[in-house]
Design a protein around this motif. Structure first.
Motif, mmCIF file in Angstrom:
data_model
loop_
_atom_site.group_PDB
_atom_site.id
_atom_site.type_symbol
_atom_site.label_atom_id
_atom_site.label_comp_id
_atom_site.label_asym_id
_atom_site.label_seq_id
_atom_site.Cartn_x
_atom_site.Cartn_y
_atom_site.Cartn_z
ATOM 1 N N MET A 61 0.828 -1.211 0.000
ATOM 2 C CA MET A 61 0.000 0.000 0.000
ATOM 3 C C MET A 61 0.863 1.263 0.000
ATOM 4 O O MET A 61 0.586 2.226 -0.726
ATOM 5 N N LEU A 62 1.926 1.255 0.802
ATOM 6 C CA LEU A 62 2.827 2.409 0.858
ATOM 7 C C LEU A 62 3.532 2.630 -0.483
ATOM 8 O O LEU A 62 3.693 3.772 -0.930
ATOM 9 N N SER A 63 3.937 1.548 -1.125
ATOM 10 C CA SER A 63 4.623 1.650 -2.412
ATOM 11 C C SER A 63 3.691 2.180 -3.492
ATOM 12 O O SER A 63 4.081 3.026 -4.313
ATOM 13 N N MET A 64 2.455 1.682 -3.500
ATOM 14 C CA MET A 64 1.482 2.157 -4.482
ATOM 15 C C MET A 64 1.141 3.621 -4.243
ATOM 16 O O MET A 64 0.975 4.394 -5.193
ATOM 17 N N ASP A 65 1.056 4.010 -2.961
ATOM 18 C CA ASP A 65 0.814 5.415 -2.636
ATOM 19 C C ASP A 65 1.974 6.290 -3.097
ATOM 20 O O ASP A 65 1.769 7.344 -3.711
ATOM 21 N N PHE A 66 3.194 5.852 -2.832
ATOM 22 C CA PHE A 66 4.375 6.630 -3.228
ATOM 23 C C PHE A 66 4.406 6.838 -4.736
ATOM 24 O O PHE A 66 4.604 7.954 -5.219
ATOM 25 N N TRP A 67 4.186 5.766 -5.494
ATOM 26 C CA TRP A 67 4.232 5.863 -6.950
ATOM 27 C C TRP A 67 3.115 6.759 -7.474
ATOM 28 O O TRP A 67 3.332 7.601 -8.357
ATOM 29 N N THR A 68 1.902 6.586 -6.925
ATOM 30 C CA THR A 68 0.749 7.366 -7.391
ATOM 31 C C THR A 68 0.938 8.849 -7.133
ATOM 32 O O THR A 68 0.699 9.685 -8.013
ATOM 33 N N VAL A 69 1.371 9.198 -5.921
ATOM 34 C CA VAL A 69 1.555 10.613 -5.570
ATOM 35 C C VAL A 69 2.693 11.232 -6.385
ATOM 36 O O VAL A 69 2.570 12.340 -6.896
ATOM 37 N N LYS A 70 3.785 10.499 -6.521
ATOM 38 C CA LYS A 70 4.952 11.031 -7.223
ATOM 39 C C LYS A 70 4.711 11.208 -8.719
ATOM 40 O O LYS A 70 5.135 12.196 -9.317
ATOM 41 N N ASN A 71 4.017 10.267 -9.335
ATOM 42 C CA ASN A 71 3.916 10.256 -10.785
ATOM 43 C C ASN A 71 2.580 10.721 -11.358
ATOM 44 O O ASN A 71 2.509 11.051 -12.539
ATOM 45 N N VAL A 72 1.527 10.728 -10.534
ATOM 46 C CA VAL A 72 0.206 11.047 -11.076
ATOM 47 C C VAL A 72 -0.458 12.230 -10.369
ATOM 48 O O VAL A 72 -0.702 13.278 -10.966
ATOM 49 N N THR A 73 -0.749 12.057 -9.070
ATOM 50 C CA THR A 73 -1.595 13.051 -8.408
ATOM 51 C C THR A 73 -0.908 14.402 -8.212
ATOM 52 O O THR A 73 -1.569 15.434 -8.248
ATOM 53 N N GLY A 74 0.404 14.401 -8.006
ATOM 54 C CA GLY A 74 1.100 15.688 -7.885
ATOM 55 C C GLY A 74 0.990 16.515 -9.153
ATOM 56 O O GLY A 74 0.781 17.727 -9.121
ATOM 57 N N ARG A 75 1.102 15.847 -10.286
ATOM 58 C CA ARG A 75 1.014 16.530 -11.578
ATOM 59 C C ARG A 75 -0.409 17.011 -11.864
ATOM 60 O O ARG A 75 -0.615 18.137 -12.330
ATOM 61 N N LEU A 76 -1.396 16.173 -11.540
ATOM 62 C CA LEU A 76 -2.780 16.511 -11.860
ATOM 63 C C LEU A 76 -3.408 17.487 -10.870
ATOM 64 O O LEU A 76 -4.142 18.398 -11.260
ATOM 65 N N LEU A 77 -3.132 17.304 -9.573
ATOM 66 C CA LEU A 77 -3.845 18.073 -8.553
ATOM 67 C C LEU A 77 -3.205 19.420 -8.245
ATOM 68 O O LEU A 77 -3.901 20.372 -7.891
ATOM 69 N N VAL A 78 -1.870 19.512 -8.346
ATOM 70 C CA VAL A 78 -1.210 20.788 -8.021
ATOM 71 C C VAL A 78 -0.221 21.248 -9.097
ATOM 72 O O VAL A 78 0.453 22.263 -8.933
ATOM 73 N N GLY A 79 -0.115 20.525 -10.190
ATOM 74 C CA GLY A 79 0.758 20.953 -11.282
ATOM 75 C C GLY A 79 2.232 20.905 -10.965
ATOM 76 O O GLY A 79 3.010 21.706 -11.475
ATOM 77 N N LEU A 80 2.642 19.958 -10.108
ATOM 78 C CA LEU A 80 4.041 19.833 -9.712
ATOM 79 C C LEU A 80 4.552 18.427 -10.026
ATOM 80 O O LEU A 80 3.777 17.476 -10.082
ATOM 81 N N ARG A 81 5.889 18.333 -10.210
ATOM 82 C CA ARG A 81 6.489 17.017 -10.438
ATOM 83 C C ARG A 81 7.957 17.055 -10.031
ATOM 84 O O ARG A 81 8.657 18.024 -10.301
ATOM 85 N N TRP A 82 8.407 15.991 -9.371
ATOM 86 C CA TRP A 82 9.831 15.871 -9.054
ATOM 87 C C TRP A 82 10.291 14.485 -9.478
ATOM 88 O O TRP A 82 9.537 13.520 -9.451
ATOM 89 N N TRP A 83 11.542 14.432 -9.909
ATOM 90 C CA TRP A 83 12.075 13.155 -10.369
ATOM 91 C C TRP A 83 13.592 13.200 -10.358
ATOM 92 O O TRP A 83 14.195 14.239 -10.090
ATOM 93 N N ASN A 84 14.187 12.030 -10.621
ATOM 94 C CA ASN A 84 15.640 11.881 -10.552
ATOM 95 C C ASN A 84 16.146 11.160 -11.789
ATOM 96 O O ASN A 84 15.476 10.278 -12.320
ATOM 97 N N TYR A 85 17.325 11.560 -12.253
ATOM 98 C CA TYR A 85 17.946 10.838 -13.357
ATOM 99 C C TYR A 85 19.455 10.811 -13.152
ATOM 100 O O TYR A 85 20.019 11.643 -12.445
ATOM 101 N N VAL A 86 20.099 9.827 -13.775
ATOM 102 C CA VAL A 86 21.551 9.680 -13.702
ATOM 103 C C VAL A 86 22.138 10.068 -15.051
ATOM 104 O O VAL A 86 21.748 9.517 -16.081
#
Length: 202
Positions: free
Chosen positions: A63-88
């Motif tokens: 449940m925690l993993s699904m919440d983390f993925w959903t908030v990071k990749n979907v709801t942050g972008r849709l609900l508040v127009g924000l996104r954070w991510w990491n790349y190498v």
């Protein structure tokens, strides 16, 4: 979204908030609340319905993993127009990117959705931190790992979105000081206006 740009969207900006429509993304709001709530409910209810600690651990972490993925990749972008991510990059260096919608890509954020997003992030982090102390006081050391995972996952999203909101190059202490200063200044102005109106009426 432009990589590395500072955030333009702030709490309470009137021109950014759409007050005419309560929910533009009801499904996103549902899943934003469902996974995080399910993890906390499972934590409290597992003792009553599940005998195996391993089963409880796996269910809560899922449940925690699904919440983390959903908030990071979907709801942050849709609900508040924000996104954070990491790349190498090619040199093997890890880079963190904090983004916000700007210019032609900017869409209005509804008041209700924005409040649900931020309040749930903050409230759940407070709950998980409280559970750390509760677990230690009750000497439930086996459950401490679950609580630490919950605190870390929710805290990572909270930290990432605060950085998105206030800018990647600003320290959180500076952000807190600036926010409190702004609130104090607003209160002083409103008090000054009230006193002026009272004197005028007298």
């Amino acid at each position: 979204m432009d990589k590395g740009d500072d955030i333009a969207l702030n709490f309470g900006e009137e021109d950014e908030l759409d007050r005419r429509q309560k929910f533009k993304h009801p499904l996103a709001v549902f899943f934003h609340m469902f996974f995080r709530s399910a993890a906390i409910v499972l934590y409290f209810m597992c003792d009553f319905f599940i005998d195996s600690f391993v089963t409880s651990f796996v269910m809560i972490v899922i449940m925690l993993s699904m919440d983390f993925w959903t908030v990071k990749n979907v709801t942050g972008r849709l609900l508040v127009g924000l996104r954070w991510w990491n790349y190498v990059d090619d040199d093997g260096k890890s880079n963190w990117v904090y983004e916000a919608r700007k210019g032609a890509h900017k869409k209005k954020v509804t008041v209700v959705e924005a409040r649900i997003f931020w309040l749930s992030l903050v409230a759940c982090e407070i709950i998980w931190i409280f559970l750390i102390f509760s677990t230690l006081l009750r000497l439930r050391f086996a459950w401490l790992m679950i609580v630490l995972v919950g605190t870390a996952m929710n805290g990572a999203n909270l930290y990432g979105y605060i950085k998105c909101k206030y800018g990647a190059n600003k320290k959180l202490s500076t952000v807190a000081t600036g926010f409190l200063g702004k609130q104090l200044w607003t209160s002083m102005l409103s008090m000054g206006k009230s006193e002026t109106q009272n004197q005028t009426q007298q």
